[in-house]
Enzyme design. Structure first.
Site, PDB file in Angstrom:
ATOM      1  N   SER A   1       0.828  -1.214   0.000  1.00 18.32           N
ATOM      2  CA  SER A   1       0.000   0.000   0.000  1.00 18.32           C
ATOM      3  C   SER A   1       0.853   1.251   0.000  1.00 18.32           C
ATOM      4  O   SER A   1       1.949   1.282   0.582  1.00 18.32           O
ATOM      5  CB  SER A   1      -0.898   0.003   1.240  1.00 18.32           C
ATOM      6  OG  SER A   1      -1.588   1.230   1.357  1.00 18.32           O
TER       7      SER A   1
ATOM      8  N   TYR B   1      -2.390   0.442   9.987  1.00 16.11           N
ATOM      9  CA  TYR B   1      -2.574  -0.227   8.696  1.00 16.11           C
ATOM     10  C   TYR B   1      -1.316  -0.060   7.841  1.00 16.11           C
ATOM     11  O   TYR B   1      -0.761  -1.040   7.317  1.00 16.11           O
ATOM     12  CB  TYR B   1      -3.788   0.341   7.959  1.00 16.11           C
ATOM     13  CG  TYR B   1      -3.832  -0.076   6.506  1.00 16.11           C
ATOM     14  CD1 TYR B   1      -4.154  -1.377   6.143  1.00 16.11           C
ATOM     15  CD2 TYR B   1      -3.534   0.837   5.490  1.00 16.11           C
ATOM     16  CE1 TYR B   1      -4.175  -1.763   4.809  1.00 16.11           C
ATOM     17  CE2 TYR B   1      -3.552   0.459   4.154  1.00 16.11           C
ATOM     18  CZ  TYR B   1      -3.867  -0.838   3.825  1.00 16.11           C
ATOM     19  OH  TYR B   1      -3.874  -1.223   2.508  1.00 16.11           O
TER      20      TYR B   1
ATOM     21  N   LYS C   1     -17.424  -1.876   0.287  1.00 15.52           N
ATOM     22  CA  LYS C   1     -16.377  -1.358   1.166  1.00 15.52           C
ATOM     23  C   LYS C   1     -16.842  -0.267   2.133  1.00 15.52           C
ATOM     24  O   LYS C   1     -16.074   0.165   2.987  1.00 15.52           O
ATOM     25  CB  LYS C   1     -15.202  -0.832   0.330  1.00 15.52           C
ATOM     26  CG  LYS C   1     -14.453  -1.925  -0.426  1.00 15.52           C
ATOM     27  CD  LYS C   1     -13.252  -1.383  -1.169  1.00 15.52           C
ATOM     28  CE  LYS C   1     -12.196  -0.866  -0.217  1.00 15.52           C
ATOM     29  NZ  LYS C   1     -10.972  -0.415  -0.930  1.00 15.52           N
TER      30      LYS C   1
END
Length: 339
Positions: free
Chosen positions: A117, A140, A186
């Site tokens: 990411s 994250y 999502k």
């Protein structure tokens, strides 16, 4: 016959990768996911797979060789909620599980293409695959960075197959702001374009964050990448098994959120036979509603991202990426057709 595993198969990127594989005639695909959120089945319903395995049992069974010879694993399964604060949950899902999968892939002779990411860069102003610029702002981003670091350690400093001896292909993709079909499940983590389409259908206008971080309203900039481009790059590496490494997967072009909003508005206007408007006219007509920047995101928000794609180009991947106007236009047309 080529047998593929896709984890996170019912998710946004995973299901689109299966779609891309199906378009090539590949359908011996083991889809791995957790369908506790039952409506995610919709992302698989029109695709061709050979088996579905729940994520709670797959990793152990794969390590034991239960699925025969696997050519490659596209590992998209993860907790991708950047606002999730439970660090133990995040690390278990995004780091520990990925480490065990890597070991199993090496043991079983399967190639590993996995989702990293752009959140690994966090507060950085330079988006190059280099530890100097990796400064995650949330757990994250850290969970993704730690696995990248583990792969660097396992695969060698240069992280290329030529330098990693006995190791098979390992590729990490640092996804930037991906948008496109099959992300409807999502919720708050769906793309700006998805939310703005639904806002426009409901209210006749779209919402954007106001001024923040020294940027004017809607002027914060991101590298927005269309899902079809993400799939194309994944499949390029699938076709080129000698290439390993960590690569940015973005367009290499930062565009303001205002570009997304105006693309959504103008795509909707085009569907009604109305002429496109410049941003100033869209704002003047009240078609963009600038809202206060949320307190929960202060200090944890990237105001600017732009992928440095020189590493991607250096290995021979010359894929041409869509700009926001083109990608959002395709996406809106597809969503509008489904309404």
């Amino acid at each position: 016959m080529t047998r593929i595993v896709v984890t996170g198969a019912a998710g946004f990127i995973g299901s689109n990768i299966i779609k891309g594989l199906n378009a090539r005639g590949i359908d011996d695909i083991i889809a791995v996911d957790d369908l506790t959120q039952g409506d995610k089945f919709l992302n698989l319903a029109d695709l061709r797979i050979s088996d579905y395995v729940d994520a709670s049992v797959f990793y152990e069974h794969f390590a034991q060789g239960c699925y025969g010879q696997i050519e490659a694993v596209f590992h998209e399964g993860a907790c991708s909620d950047t606002m999730e604060s439970n660090g133990k949950y995040m690390m278990d899902n995004n780091y520990t599980l990925s480490c065990s999968l890597f070991q199993s892939c090496q043991k079983r002779g399967a190639r590993l293409l996995y989702a990293s990411s752009a959140a690994t860069y966090g507060g950085s102003e330079t988006f190059k695959e280099d530890p100097l610029f990796e400064r995650p702002l949330n757990v994250y981003g850290y969970s993704k960075l730690l696995f990248d670091q583990r792969m660097r350690r396992e695969c060698g400093a240069n992280f290329q197959r030529a330098h990693s001896g006995k190791l098979g292909q390992v590729v990490g993709f640092r996804y930037f702001n991906v948008y496109g079909p099959r992300e409807q499940h999502k919720g708050r983590m769906a793309s700006v374009a998805f939310h703005q389409f639904n806002q426009f259908v409901k209210d006749g206008k779209v919402k954007l964050f106001g001024s923040y971080g020294g940027y004017a309203p809607g002027a914060q900039m991101r590298d927005f990448v269309f899902i079809d481009d993400v799939v194309a790059v994944n499949l390029w590496f699938f076709d080129n098994p000698a290439q390993s490494g960590i690569f940015n997967l973005g367009t290499g072009r930062a565009q303001p959120f205002n570009d997304v909003a105006s693309s959504v508005v103008n795509a909707m206007r085009e569907l009604k036979g109305e002429a496109a408007l410049p941003l100033e006219s869209i704002v003047g007509a009240g078609l963009i509603d600038y809202i206060d920047f949320p307190e929960a995101l202060r200090g944890k928000y990237q105001c600017y991202t732009q992928a440095d794609i020189s590493a991607l180009r250096s290995v021979g991947c010359d894929h041409v990426f869509s700009d926001v106007k083109t990608g959002v236009g395709k996406y809106i047309a597809e969503m509008a057709g489904a309404v």
